[in-house]
Design a protein around this motif. Structure first.
Motif, mmCIF file in Angstrom:
data_model
loop_
_atom_site.group_PDB
_atom_site.id
_atom_site.type_symbol
_atom_site.label_atom_id
_atom_site.label_comp_id
_atom_site.label_asym_id
_atom_site.label_seq_id
_atom_site.Cartn_x
_atom_site.Cartn_y
_atom_site.Cartn_z
ATOM 1 N N CYS A 115 -39.645 -62.454 48.162
ATOM 2 C CA CYS A 115 -40.799 -61.451 47.933
ATOM 3 C C CYS A 115 -41.653 -61.296 48.705
ATOM 4 N N ASP A 153 -44.637 -60.211 48.554
ATOM 5 C CA ASP A 153 -46.008 -60.520 48.042
ATOM 6 C C ASP A 153 -46.340 -61.906 47.586
ATOM 7 N N CYS A 154 -45.228 -62.695 47.062
ATOM 8 C CA CYS A 154 -45.531 -64.082 46.322
ATOM 9 C C CYS A 154 -44.507 -64.843 47.283
ATOM 10 N N GLN A 175 -35.576 -55.779 47.155
ATOM 11 C CA GLN A 175 -36.848 -55.127 47.819
ATOM 12 C C GLN A 175 -36.562 -53.808 48.749
ATOM 13 N N SER A 185 -42.026 -58.236 39.313
ATOM 14 C CA SER A 185 -43.388 -57.488 39.803
ATOM 15 C C SER A 185 -44.160 -57.544 38.657
ATOM 16 N N CYS A 213 -44.862 -62.610 39.621
ATOM 17 C CA CYS A 213 -45.069 -62.304 40.916
ATOM 18 C C CYS A 213 -46.721 -62.550 41.192
ATOM 19 N N ARG A 214 -47.551 -61.780 40.300
ATOM 20 C CA ARG A 214 -48.803 -61.866 40.309
ATOM 21 C C ARG A 214 -49.461 -63.328 39.896
ATOM 22 N N LYS A 264 -48.739 -65.011 43.246
ATOM 23 C CA LYS A 264 -49.478 -64.395 44.486
ATOM 24 C C LYS A 264 -51.019 -64.738 44.424
#
Length: 556
Positions: free
Chosen positions: A117, A119-120, A129, A139, A143-144, A147
């Motif tokens: 990913c 982002d992370c 992707q 997501s 993921c957050r 990240k």
């Protein structure tokens, strides 16, 4: 500080230094979860033995009717699995963060630099992707967390299994985040689910592994200690272990999902409900009646493979679901007259060796005709020898050699096992798949004697399935599809050879149509993009073609 993972089969651990992580801001999931329960024609009851369980509602339900339709509370990878995409669950090769720890197979897997990913940095396939607008799960959930917390994915695999313990935390984390986002659904539907805390704690090795791999990892490197207590995380781990259903994506990749209403179905080794998961419809589940149900009748599902013998089912249920089944089938030494676990007596010609008390591990086995008896341990030792030989043959690639060796095993053990013994039925299922497909045994090349053989073993397997999975049954539907082919080819061969007249040809083709009709009536309820759904469409086309052929025989 070090963090540890264990192999799921042996007490092996893998460590890395805990990285410093910044505090993670509380995540708010984007969007709103749709109404979770679309259809529910059931009622919840409770008793001390079963806990919560479901019954049919206040009206009778016909076979094939929907009882429940609901969306998952959360879904994600299975525990003890390989490195895979956290969105579509396809197996992946990813680059390693710490190549000094990657040896052997790990180095082979650490070739791709695109399957992370952006982002992370956790596993996400290149295709997902590329179509990031379709990403619904990764997501919005972990993921957050990864990240913001700068939580690294290390691609460290078990040398013995190739599993990736670091991914064991994903599905529990998704449940925890869904709990925060949808607290009412959590309190009403998920929190009351059974998680067998006492029984799970008794298995110290697995409990400790889950505690370290999941609870300590989420509260430590992921910096979620202020949001999720250790007890809550372990409760979620238990809820998933006991209640989650396994499914397959449209591409055939496995996942597990938590359905709070469907998940409280009680167990029976002869179920009266069938569930289907629809990946193309947001992974919703539909529970249907396999047979006609009376108002208020208890709803039951099989949490074990119905084509295992009693001892094998009991072992699986005790280890994974923490209970002993005492259903009618389990208590019957003949397994409802099928002799599914019965041995041939070695001391007389026509006697059968039956277990006297299937629920007692110290039980005796006695012949139905003579005085011979033996211990359960002796029977288990014989089974272990047979199963080892079967496993050796099943490890061969699909080929003519494997087919021949499977037939040889059936012949070898027919003087030891009942013809409908579960080992014999398992071998016959393998043969059904191979006849008509492996080299040298393609369908168009099979002589009549082998077409008759395929028809015979299909009918034997169906004889058992009609007892254990009455009514609506996916397994039965696939065997029915296999059965129609030799019926049709033998009919055409007999007609060409002059053995069958027009009337007999029509009768056999009509039997094939009836077989396909039952197959289609089951598989039409599957996700049309799944393997079973596609097979249902193929069966429907074959049925319509046969109907046209029969119409053309009018007057012949």
């Amino acid at each position: 500080m070090q963090h540890y993972w264990r192999s799921p089969t042996k007490k092996q651990y893998f460590s890395f230094d805990q990285q410093r992580c910044c505090l993670v801001l509380k995540m708010t999931l984007t969007g709103q979860q749709p109404s979770s329960v679309i259809i529910n024609r059931t009622d919840v009851k409770h008793n001390p033995v079963l806990g919560r369980y479901l019954i049919n509602g206040s009206v009778e339900t016909k076979s094939k009717d929907i009882l429940i339709e609901e969306l998952p509370f959360a879904l994600g990878p299975k525990c003890n699995g390989p490195v895979l995409c956290l969105e579509c669950f396809c197996p992946l090769q990813v680059d390693g963060e710490d190549n000094n720890n990657n040896t052997g197979r790990n180095k082979e897997l650490s070739k791709s630099t695109t399957n992370r990913c952006p982002d992370c940095g956790w596993p996400l396939c290149a295709e997902c992707q590329e179509h990031k607008e379709n990403i619904k799960y990764h997501s919005q959930y972990e993921c957050r967390v990864f990240k913001n917390g700068k939580v690294k994915f290390y691609n460290m695999l078990s040398n013995s299994t190739g599993f990736c313990p670091q991914l064991d935390c994903i599905t529990p984390l998704r449940v925890l985040l869904a709990k925060e986002a949808y607290p009412e659904r959590w309190e009403k539907e998920v929190a009351p689910m059974e998680y067998h805390d006492k029984e799970r704690r008794a298995n110290e090795e697995i409990w400790h592994a889950d505690l370290v791999n999941i609870a300590h990892y989420l509260r430590g490197p992921c910096k979620l200690a202020e949001r999720f207590s250790e007890d809550l995380i372990m409760q979620v781990v238990g809820i998933l272990e006991v209640n989650a259903f396994e499914g397959r994506t449209q591409q055939g990749h496995t996942f597990r999902a938590l359905y709070p209403i469907t998940g409280i179905l009680s167990h029976n080794c002869v179920p009266n409900t069938m569930r289907s998961i629809y990946p193309s419809e947001d992974y919703r589940i539909r529970l249907r009646a396999m047979v006609d149900l009376e108002a208020g009748q208890q709803l039951q599902h099989s949490y074990s493979y119905t084509l295992n013998g009693t001892a094998q089912r009991q072992e699986h249920l005790k280890a994974g679901k923490y209970f002993i089944c005492d259903c009618k089938r389990c208590k019957d030494p003949t397994e409802l007259g099928t002799n599914f676990s019965t041995f041939k007596c070695s001391k007389c010609e026509d006697g059968w060796l039956l277990c006297q008390n299937p629920l007692d591990p110290r039980t005796e086995w006695r012949c139905t005709l003579c005085e011979f008896k033996t211990s359960n341990d002796a029977v288990n030792k014989a089974l272990a020898v047979i199963q080892a030989e079967v496993a050796e043959v099943q490890a061969l690639p699909m080929s003519g050699e494997r087919l021949q060796q499977t037939e040889a095993l059936l012949k070898k053990y027919r003087v030891v096992l009942h013809p409908l013994h579960y080992i014999q039925i398992g071998l016959k299922q393998n043969l059904i798949e191979m006849y008509g497909r492996v080299q040298g045994y393609e369908m168009v090349e099979l002589p009549d004697v082998l077409l008759e053989r395929k028809e015979e073993i299909c009918r034997q397997v169906l004889r058992v399935l009609n007892v254990f999975e009455p009514g609506l049954s996916r397994t039965k539907a696939t065997i029915l599809y296999e059965l129609h082919v030799p019926i049709v080819l033998l009919a055409k061969s007999g007609f060409i050879a002059g053995v069958l007249g027009g009337v007999k040809l029509k009768e056999q083709l009509e039997e094939a149509i009836a077989v396909l009709k039952e197959c289609v009536e089951t598989l039409q309820h599957e996700d049309q993009q799944s393997h079973e759904g596609v097979l249902g469409l193929v069966a429907k086309q074959a049925m319509e073609q046969l109907m046209q052929s029969v119409e053309g025989l009018e007057g012949v």
